[in-house]
Write a protein that holds these residues in place. Sequence first.
Motif, PDB file in Angstrom:
ATOM      1  N   SER A  12       2.631   5.918  -2.877  1.00 46.70           N
ATOM      2  CA  SER A  12       3.716   6.845  -3.224  1.00 46.70           C
ATOM      3  C   SER A  12       3.765   7.071  -4.730  1.00 46.70           C
ATOM      4  N   ILE A  13       3.652   5.978  -5.503  1.00 44.76           N
ATOM      5  CA  ILE A  13       3.666   6.091  -6.964  1.00 44.76           C
ATOM      6  C   ILE A  13       2.418   6.827  -7.447  1.00 44.76           C
ATOM      7  N   TYR A  14       1.288   6.517  -6.832  1.00 39.00           N
ATOM      8  CA  TYR A  14       0.027   7.179  -7.196  1.00 39.00           C
ATOM      9  C   TYR A  14       0.128   8.692  -7.009  1.00 39.00           C
ATOM     10  N   ARG A  15       0.685   9.119  -5.896  1.00 39.46           N
ATOM     11  CA  ARG A  15       0.812  10.554  -5.635  1.00 39.46           C
ATOM     12  C   ARG A  15       1.805  11.214  -6.593  1.00 39.46           C
ATOM     13  N   ILE A  16       2.889  10.524  -6.903  1.00 34.83           N
ATOM     14  CA  ILE A  16       3.880  11.094  -7.815  1.00 34.83           C
ATOM     15  C   ILE A  16       3.298  11.256  -9.216  1.00 34.83           C
ATOM     16  N   PHE A  17       2.585  10.228  -9.684  1.00 34.82           N
ATOM     17  CA  PHE A  17       2.059  10.235 -11.047  1.00 34.82           C
ATOM     18  C   PHE A  17       0.817  11.105 -11.213  1.00 34.82           C
ATOM     19  N   PHE A  18      -0.058  11.133 -10.206  1.00 35.85           N
ATOM     20  CA  PHE A  18      -1.390  11.683 -10.419  1.00 35.85           C
ATOM     21  C   PHE A  18      -1.768  12.834  -9.486  1.00 35.85           C
TER      22      PHE A  18
ATOM     23  N   TRP B 200      -5.507   5.920   5.380  1.00 35.95           N
ATOM     24  CA  TRP B 200      -6.272   7.147   5.630  1.00 35.95           C
ATOM     25  C   TRP B 200      -6.044   8.167   4.512  1.00 35.95           C
ATOM     26  N   LEU B 201      -4.830   8.180   3.961  1.00 32.18           N
ATOM     27  CA  LEU B 201      -4.559   9.087   2.845  1.00 32.18           C
ATOM     28  C   LEU B 201      -5.315   8.660   1.597  1.00 32.18           C
ATOM     29  N   PHE B 202      -5.367   7.355   1.337  1.00 34.44           N
ATOM     30  CA  PHE B 202      -6.157   6.858   0.213  1.00 34.44           C
ATOM     31  C   PHE B 202      -7.626   7.238   0.388  1.00 34.44           C
ATOM     32  N   GLN B 203      -8.137   7.074   1.603  1.00 36.73           N
ATOM     33  CA  GLN B 203      -9.538   7.419   1.871  1.00 36.73           C
ATOM     34  C   GLN B 203      -9.791   8.898   1.598  1.00 36.73           C
TER      35      GLN B 203
ATOM     36  N   LEU C 273       0.825  -1.210   0.000  1.00 34.89           N
ATOM     37  CA  LEU C 273       0.000   0.000   0.000  1.00 34.89           C
ATOM     38  C   LEU C 273       0.859   1.260   0.000  1.00 34.89           C
ATOM     39  N   VAL C 274       1.906   1.250   0.805  1.00 39.62           N
ATOM     40  CA  VAL C 274       2.805   2.413   0.879  1.00 39.62           C
ATOM     41  C   VAL C 274       3.482   2.652  -0.475  1.00 39.62           C
TER      42      VAL C 274
END
Length: 393
Positions: free
Chosen positions: A17-23, A194-197, A12-13
Amino acid sequence: MEAYLIRSSICLVILYSIYRIFFKNDPHHQLKRIIALICILFACGFLFIPLGGLMVPDTYPQMMNVVFMQGSEGIQEGLSKIITDNMTNIYLVLYFIGMSVFALRSLTGVATIVKWYVSSDKIKKWGFTVAKVDKNIAPFTFFNILFIGKQEFHEEAMKALIVHEQYHKHQYHSIDTVLLELLTILYWFNPVVWLFQRDIKTEHEYMADEEVLKKGFDVLDYQYLLFQTRTGVSLNLGSNFSSKVNLKKRLHMMNKEKIKTKRSYIKALMLLPIMGIILVTSGFLEANNNLSLEIKALKSKQSLDTLPGNLRDQIENEKLQFRIRGNANTTGVTPLFILKKGKKEEKISPSFMQSLKKDQLKSVFVLKGESAIRKYGKEGKNGVVIIELKKDE
């Protein structure tokens, strides 16, 4: 269970991290929502894909097993690092206490919704079952139920609210909400959950706001309406106007110019090889874990049947000895013994094998089944024991 929680949390971590960097600044809100949900489902489910036995089928674990040697320093050192059962139990107790607290929190939210629904007047309108609650709450949708408070809105404002809530309903945002609640209960200790939520709920609101403006509602009037509706009671469950999504960000997103390109889809496809790497790594970790469990079992038994019911290694009087014990019959079978010298191999007799002392051995491996026959022919049908001596021997 603790191994599953740790590995899935690490996944998940990595994916967040990749999700936040890319999107992070990508304007494709629906795509971001779908990718975030895929990341969550993958992290929770990838460990159930049995890759451990598929990664190296010819060599591990069915082809090769390390023969346990009593007194081996390397094995003893590795085993000494295993967490004790008592410590594991303490961690599990703490985990279940935390899970119970957050489960109670979510159940309280559900109970509040049920209470409001049961005690309210209900009518069928706008494609919803409308429950009018005798409290000052902001309108919100939970599946097919639209909860509205006693606060009155003029006709145009009410139309905007209905469009907003209809979008939540048609996009099944309540399913996302329930999934995220379950995730926070199971992974309450992982801040990434919680960040994903937060991010997924934010995308819900961005999309619903965008839909309202597409219908031709005035931006300033709609933004003023958002300030009004945030004065109500807020719930953790349900896609509702008063959810804890940063209002400043929502207003900024409405005024921001959105340029959507195909690059977003290319970035989404880049997640596939990353997930593939995680799967492969997980497979090797699973195989390594199987070996660790096997060695731990050997420590308690002080012996190992390395061939199916036939071959047992036994250490006795400082010598490594092999004796064959049949299961269904009394006929003994003898494996093929191979002495490995660098890249060369030579056959040795069982008597030579029995004469060896444990401090002479560098490694001992066992091949069995089809792998042994494929490499050594018919001579390997009863298994093959491969030994390598220390260089000074």
